[in-house]
Scaffold this active site. Structure first.
Site, PDB file in Angstrom:
ATOM      1  N   GLU A 124       0.243  51.476  26.857  1.00 13.76           N
ATOM      2  CA  GLU A 124       0.075  51.645  28.184  1.00 13.76           C
ATOM      3  C   GLU A 124      -0.630  50.391  28.788  1.00 13.76           C
ATOM      4  O   GLU A 124      -1.497  49.850  27.926  1.00 13.76           O
ATOM      5  CB  GLU A 124      -0.711  52.875  28.524  1.00 13.76           C
ATOM      6  CG  GLU A 124       0.161  54.267  28.253  1.00 13.76           C
ATOM      7  CD  GLU A 124      -0.570  55.505  28.759  1.00 13.76           C
ATOM      8  OE1 GLU A 124      -0.402  56.113  29.544  1.00 13.76           O
ATOM      9  OE2 GLU A 124      -1.670  55.895  28.173  1.00 13.76           O
ATOM     10  N   LYS A 162      -4.446  52.148  25.251  1.00  9.04           N
ATOM     11  CA  LYS A 162      -4.422  51.998  26.878  1.00  9.04           C
ATOM     12  C   LYS A 162      -4.845  50.389  27.121  1.00  9.04           C
ATOM     13  O   LYS A 162      -5.371  49.663  26.023  1.00  9.04           O
ATOM     14  CB  LYS A 162      -5.491  52.873  27.152  1.00  9.04           C
ATOM     15  CG  LYS A 162      -4.956  54.371  27.239  1.00  9.04           C
ATOM     16  CD  LYS A 162      -5.454  55.089  28.246  1.00  9.04           C
ATOM     17  CE  LYS A 162      -5.144  56.641  28.163  1.00  9.04           C
ATOM     18  NZ  LYS A 162      -3.811  56.937  28.965  1.00  9.04           N
ATOM     19  N   ASP A 212      -5.406  62.035  22.203  1.00  7.42           N
ATOM     20  CA  ASP A 212      -4.715  62.364  23.557  1.00  7.42           C
ATOM     21  C   ASP A 212      -3.228  62.013  23.336  1.00  7.42           C
ATOM     22  O   ASP A 212      -2.373  62.827  24.080  1.00  7.42           O
ATOM     23  CB  ASP A 212      -5.369  61.181  24.432  1.00  7.42           C
ATOM     24  CG  ASP A 212      -4.712  61.094  25.736  1.00  7.42           C
ATOM     25  OD1 ASP A 212      -4.253  62.378  26.278  1.00  7.42           O
ATOM     26  OD2 ASP A 212      -4.699  60.141  26.472  1.00  7.42           O
ATOM     27  N   LYS A 231      11.251  64.414  27.714  1.00  6.60           N
ATOM     28  CA  LYS A 231      11.854  63.505  28.403  1.00  6.60           C
ATOM     29  C   LYS A 231      13.219  63.223  28.097  1.00  6.60           C
ATOM     30  O   LYS A 231      13.582  63.567  26.849  1.00  6.60           O
ATOM     31  CB  LYS A 231      10.908  62.119  27.914  1.00  6.60           C
ATOM     32  CG  LYS A 231       9.542  62.181  28.430  1.00  6.60           C
ATOM     33  CD  LYS A 231       9.051  60.730  28.105  1.00  6.60           C
ATOM     34  CE  LYS A 231       7.533  60.810  28.755  1.00  6.60           C
ATOM     35  NZ  LYS A 231       7.258  60.526  30.009  1.00  6.60           N
ATOM     36  N   ARG A 270     -10.166  79.133  42.569  1.00 12.45           N
ATOM     37  CA  ARG A 270     -11.730  79.622  42.965  1.00 12.45           C
ATOM     38  C   ARG A 270     -12.015  79.871  44.361  1.00 12.45           C
ATOM     39  O   ARG A 270     -12.751  80.726  44.663  1.00 12.45           O
ATOM     40  CB  ARG A 270     -12.618  78.547  42.077  1.00 12.45           C
ATOM     41  CG  ARG A 270     -12.639  78.851  40.842  1.00 12.45           C
ATOM     42  CD  ARG A 270     -13.860  77.950  40.265  1.00 12.45           C
ATOM     43  NE  ARG A 270     -13.973  78.193  38.772  1.00 12.45           N
ATOM     44  CZ  ARG A 270     -13.165  77.127  38.118  1.00 12.45           C
ATOM     45  NH1 ARG A 270     -12.672  76.311  38.430  1.00 12.45           N
ATOM     46  NH2 ARG A 270     -13.340  77.424  36.719  1.00 12.45           N
ATOM     47  N   HIS A 300       5.095  67.113  26.929  1.00 11.51           N
ATOM     48  CA  HIS A 300       5.908  66.754  27.972  1.00 11.51           C
ATOM     49  C   HIS A 300       6.903  65.524  27.080  1.00 11.51           C
ATOM     50  O   HIS A 300       7.908  65.167  28.168  1.00 11.51           O
ATOM     51  CB  HIS A 300       5.647  66.396  29.576  1.00 11.51           C
ATOM     52  CG  HIS A 300       4.923  64.986  29.525  1.00 11.51           C
ATOM     53  ND1 HIS A 300       3.464  64.878  28.757  1.00 11.51           N
ATOM     54  CD2 HIS A 300       4.923  63.768  29.970  1.00 11.51           C
ATOM     55  CE1 HIS A 300       3.125  63.532  29.007  1.00 11.51           C
ATOM     56  NE2 HIS A 300       3.868  62.963  29.756  1.00 11.51           N
ATOM     57  N   LYS A 338      -1.177  70.593  26.669  1.00 16.80           N
ATOM     58  CA  LYS A 338      -2.177  70.022  25.697  1.00 16.80           C
ATOM     59  C   LYS A 338      -3.590  69.598  26.199  1.00 16.80           C
ATOM     60  O   LYS A 338      -3.687  69.527  27.548  1.00 16.80           O
ATOM     61  CB  LYS A 338      -1.311  68.998  25.044  1.00 16.80           C
ATOM     62  CG  LYS A 338      -1.179  67.675  26.128  1.00 16.80           C
ATOM     63  CD  LYS A 338      -0.734  66.530  25.163  1.00 16.80           C
ATOM     64  CE  LYS A 338      -1.872  65.568  25.066  1.00 16.80           C
ATOM     65  NZ  LYS A 338      -2.459  64.611  26.142  1.00 16.80           N
ATOM     66  N   HIS A 373       2.339  63.745  21.300  1.00 21.38           N
ATOM     67  CA  HIS A 373       3.324  62.882  21.797  1.00 21.38           C
ATOM     68  C   HIS A 373       4.147  62.213  20.581  1.00 21.38           C
ATOM     69  O   HIS A 373       5.283  62.286  20.454  1.00 21.38           O
ATOM     70  CB  HIS A 373       3.254  61.993  23.012  1.00 21.38           C
ATOM     71  CG  HIS A 373       2.271  62.670  23.979  1.00 21.38           C
ATOM     72  ND1 HIS A 373       2.518  64.116  24.570  1.00 21.38           N
ATOM     73  CD2 HIS A 373       1.587  62.251  25.029  1.00 21.38           C
ATOM     74  CE1 HIS A 373       2.029  64.266  25.602  1.00 21.38           C
ATOM     75  NE2 HIS A 373       1.450  63.207  25.892  1.00 21.38           N
ATOM     76  N   LYS A 385       3.636  48.296  29.158  1.00 20.74           N
ATOM     77  CA  LYS A 385       3.845  49.672  28.913  1.00 20.74           C
ATOM     78  C   LYS A 385       5.427  50.135  28.646  1.00 20.74           C
ATOM     79  O   LYS A 385       6.222  49.684  29.112  1.00 20.74           O
ATOM     80  CB  LYS A 385       3.867  50.129  30.664  1.00 20.74           C
ATOM     81  CG  LYS A 385       4.529  51.532  30.915  1.00 20.74           C
ATOM     82  CD  LYS A 385       3.592  52.673  30.832  1.00 20.74           C
ATOM     83  CE  LYS A 385       4.306  54.065  30.996  1.00 20.74           C
ATOM     84  NZ  LYS A 385       3.632  55.294  30.348  1.00 20.74           N
TER      85      LYS A 385
HETATM   86  C1  BG6 Z   1      -0.835  62.152  28.638  1.00 25.25           C
HETATM   87  C2  BG6 Z   1      -2.215  61.811  28.095  1.00 25.25           C
HETATM   88  O1  BG6 Z   1      -0.706  63.208  28.016  1.00 25.25           O
HETATM   89  O2  BG6 Z   1       0.344  61.502  28.598  1.00 25.25           O
HETATM   90  C3  BG6 Z   1      -2.515  60.512  29.052  1.00 25.25           C
HETATM   91  O3  BG6 Z   1      -3.219  62.365  28.626  1.00 25.25           O
HETATM   92  C4  BG6 Z   1      -1.223  59.387  29.132  1.00 25.25           C
HETATM   93  O4  BG6 Z   1      -3.670  59.710  28.811  1.00 25.25           O
HETATM   94  C5  BG6 Z   1       0.236  60.280  29.524  1.00 25.25           C
HETATM   95  O5  BG6 Z   1      -1.335  58.533  30.017  1.00 25.25           O
HETATM   96  C6  BG6 Z   1       1.359  59.514  29.106  1.00 25.25           C
HETATM   97  O6  BG6 Z   1       2.505  60.161  29.603  1.00 25.25           O
HETATM   98  P1  BG6 Z   1       3.459  59.350  30.427  1.00 25.25           P
HETATM   99  O7  BG6 Z   1       4.683  60.401  30.769  1.00 25.25           O
HETATM  100  O8  BG6 Z   1       3.026  58.707  31.696  1.00 25.25           O
HETATM  101  O9  BG6 Z   1       4.143  58.444  29.315  1.00 25.25           O
END
Ligand code: BG6
Length: 433
Positions: free
Chosen positions: A199, A308, A218, A165, A43, A161, A131, A223, A313
Site C-alpha cells: 500500500e 504501508k 492487520d 474480491k 448509541r 473481504h 476482522k 487477507h 499499491k
Molecule cells: C483492511 C486493513 O482490512 O484492509 C487496512 O485494516 C488495509 O489497513 C485494508 O488498508 C486494505 O484493503 P483494500 O481492499 O483496500 O486492499
C-alpha cells in the site's frame, strides 16, 4: 415472500461510511435490496436521512435506502436493551435477520453475547463479524468460543473481504478451469510463490487501532493467508464452491508452523511521530517465509509480504515457474488489484532482421466497461443468500494464528528498535534493512 432485516451495529462508524453504505447503494441500484428493511443501531439518535445523504450523495438510490432505513438507539452495554431490540426487530421466523457488527472487535464479541442471551439467535439469524478475529491464538480461540456459545457456526459469517474480491475468486476459476494452469500447479513446475499486498497509504489516522495491531495482524494473518490458501488448495473439479472453506482449511493445516527467523519487520520513518509514540515497536511492514508439507508443495518457498507507505499499491499472487535454462521467462501473476487480471511474462523474438529477444506480457484484464462488484457488495449479497463459502470459518482463523504465533511470541520478547524505512520505499529496499 421472505423479508430481510439488516441490522447494522455501528452504522455511523468509519467502516460503515467507507465500505458498507456505498455497497448498499450499489445493491439498491441492482435490485438486490428488495424486501429489505435496514435498522441502524446506534448509541445516540441519528438523523438517518442526513447521514445517508452525506455519505452517499443525493440520488434516487439514496432516497430509497433512506426510506428503508430506521434507527434504533440503545445503550450497547445493557443486557435488557437487547430484549427491547428483539421486540423492535419483530422478526417472524421466516424473515432473514442479518446482524452486521461493524464495531471494534472487543465490542463485537460482547454484543454477540448480549444478542444471544436476548434470544436474537434463532436459526433465521445470521451474524456478520468484521476482522480482526482476536489479536493472537489465545484471544482468537476465546472470541470464537464465546460467539459459538450462542450461535451455530453456520450462522456466523466472518468477513475477510479479500476472499470476496473478484480476482481472488478468479484464482479458483483460472486454476480449475484451464488445463494450462492445472497441469503445472505443483512443485515440479513451480519454484516459488509470493503473495504481496503493498500500500502507498499510511495508517490514515487509525492511531489506536494500528498501534495495537501492526501489519502482521492487520493484513498478513487474514487477507494474505487466505489468498495463499486459494493458491495452494486443491480445486474442486466440479466447481462446488461450498467445499472451498474445507479446502482452504486443509491448505492452511498443511503449512508448517512459522519460524521467527523467517520473519522480517520494519516501520516507516514518520510512523512514530504520527502515533506520537517514540520507541513504538509496531511494524508497518512485514514479510514472512512459509513452508507447506503438502506433497505437491514440498520444497517450494512461500513468501507473504505486506506494508504501508510503500512505493506502489498492488496486491498480487506471483508464481515463479521453474526455468529449464537461465534465459527463460517464468513469471505468472494474479493481479488482485488494481488493474485486476492475470499476466504472464513471455519470452519472444524481437521483431526485425536480427535474432534478438525480448520479454513481453501476455495479459488478461476485464473488458474496460466491466463493473467489478466491490468485495462488500459480494459479502452482503452472500449473507442475504446464505452462501458462506467466501467467509472464513472459525477453524481457518485459528489455524492461521497457530501458524504465525511463534513470530508474535518472538517479537514480544524482542525490544530492539525496528528497522526504519523512508515513506515511498520499495519492498526490496525495506527487506534489505
Ligand atoms: C483492511 C486493513 O482490512 O484492509 C487496512 O485494516 C488495509 O489497513 C485494508 O488498508 C486494505 O484493503 P483494500 O481492499 O483496500 O486492499
Amino acid at each position: 415472500m421472505v423479508r430481510t432485516k439488516l441490522v447494522i451495529f455501528g452504522i455511523t462508524g468509519d467502516l460503515s461510511r467507507r465500505k458498507l453504505l456505498p455497497a448498499l447503494k450499489r445493491l439498491q441500484a441492482t435490485g438486490n435490496l428488495d424486501d429489505t428493511e435496514i435498522i441502524g443501531v446506534s448509541r445516540r439518535q441519528v438523523n438517518v436521512s442526513k447521514l445517508l445523504r452525506e455519505v452517499l450523495g443525493d440520488s434516487p438510490e439514496t432516497m430509497e435506502i433512506v426510506r428503508k432505513t430506521r434507527v434504533f438507539s440503545m445503550d450497547l452495554a445493557q443486557a435488557e436493551e437487547y430484549r427491547r431490540l428483539k421486540v423492535d426487530i419483530a422478526a417472524q421466523l421466516d424473515d432473514r435477520v442479518i446482524i452486521y457488527l461493524s464495531v471494534p472487535p472487543r465490542s463485537s464479541v460482547q454484543i454477540a453475547e448480549f444478542l444471544g442471551l436476548a434470544g436474537v439467535n434463532t436459526p433465521n439469524v445470521r451474524l456478520l463479524v468484521e476482522k480482526p478475529f482476536g489479536v493472537d491464538l489465545v484471544s482468537a480461540l476465546e472470541a470464537i468460543t464465546r460467539i459459538d456459545t450462542h450461535y451455530a457456526e453456520l450462522q456466523v459469517y466472518r468477513i475477510d473481504h479479500y476472499l470476496a474480491k473478484e480476482m481472488a475468486q478468479n484464482i479458483v476459476a483460472f486454476r480449475g478451469g484451464n488445463a494450462l494452469f492445472s497441469a503445472i500447479w505443483d512443485g515440479t513446475s513451480i519454484e516459488k510463490i509470493e503473495v504481496v499486498a503493498l500500500e502507498t497509504i499510511g495508517i490514515e489516522g487509525r492511531v489506536d487501532f494500528y498501534e495495537q495491531t501492526g501489519a502482521l495482524r492487520d493484513v498478513l494473518q487474514g487477507h494474505l493467508m487466505q489468498l495463499l490458501a486459494l493458491t495452494l488448495m486443491d480445486i474442486p473439479t466440479d466447481f462446488n464452491w461450498d467445499t472451498l472453506p474445507a479446502l482452504r482449511l486443509q491448505a492452511l493445516q498443511q503449512l508448517q508452523i512459522a519460524s521467527p527467523a523467517q520473519a522480517h519487520r520494519a516501520q516507516y520513518d514518520s510512523y512514530q511521530t504520527e502515533v506520537q509514540k517514540s520507541g513504538s515497536l509496531t511494524e508497518t511492514f512485514v514479510s514472512v517465509g512459509l513452508v507447506s508439507d503438502a506433497p505437491q508443495w514440498r520444497g517450494v518457498p512461500i513468501r507473504l509480504t505486506t506494508g504501508k507507505a510503500l512505493d506502489a499499491k498492488t496486491t498480487e499472487v506471483r508464481i515463479h515457474l521453474r526455468k529449464r535454462h537461465e534465459a527463460q521467462s517464468n513469471l505468472l501473476v494474479f493481479r488482485i488489484q488494481p488493474n485486476e487480471g492475470i499476466e504472464i511474462d513471455v519470452f519472444s523474438k524481437k521483431p526485425g532482421y536480427d535474432q534478438e529477444f525480448e520479454v513481453q506480457k501476455l495479459q488478461y484484464s476485464y473488458p474496460t466497461d466491466t463493473q467489478l462488484p466491490d468485495a462488500y457488495e459480494q459479502v452482503i449479497v452472500d449473507a442475504i443468500r446464505g452462501k458462506k463459502n467466501l467467509f472464513t470459518e472459525g477453524k481457518e482463523v485459528i489455524r492461521s494464528w497457530q501458524v504465525l504465533q511463534p513470530i508474535l511470541d518472538h517479537w514480544e520478547m524482542d525490544d530492539q528498535p525496528l528497522p526504519i524505512y523512508a515513506v515511498g520505499s520499495s519492498p526490496d529496499t525495506v527487506l534489505q534493512k
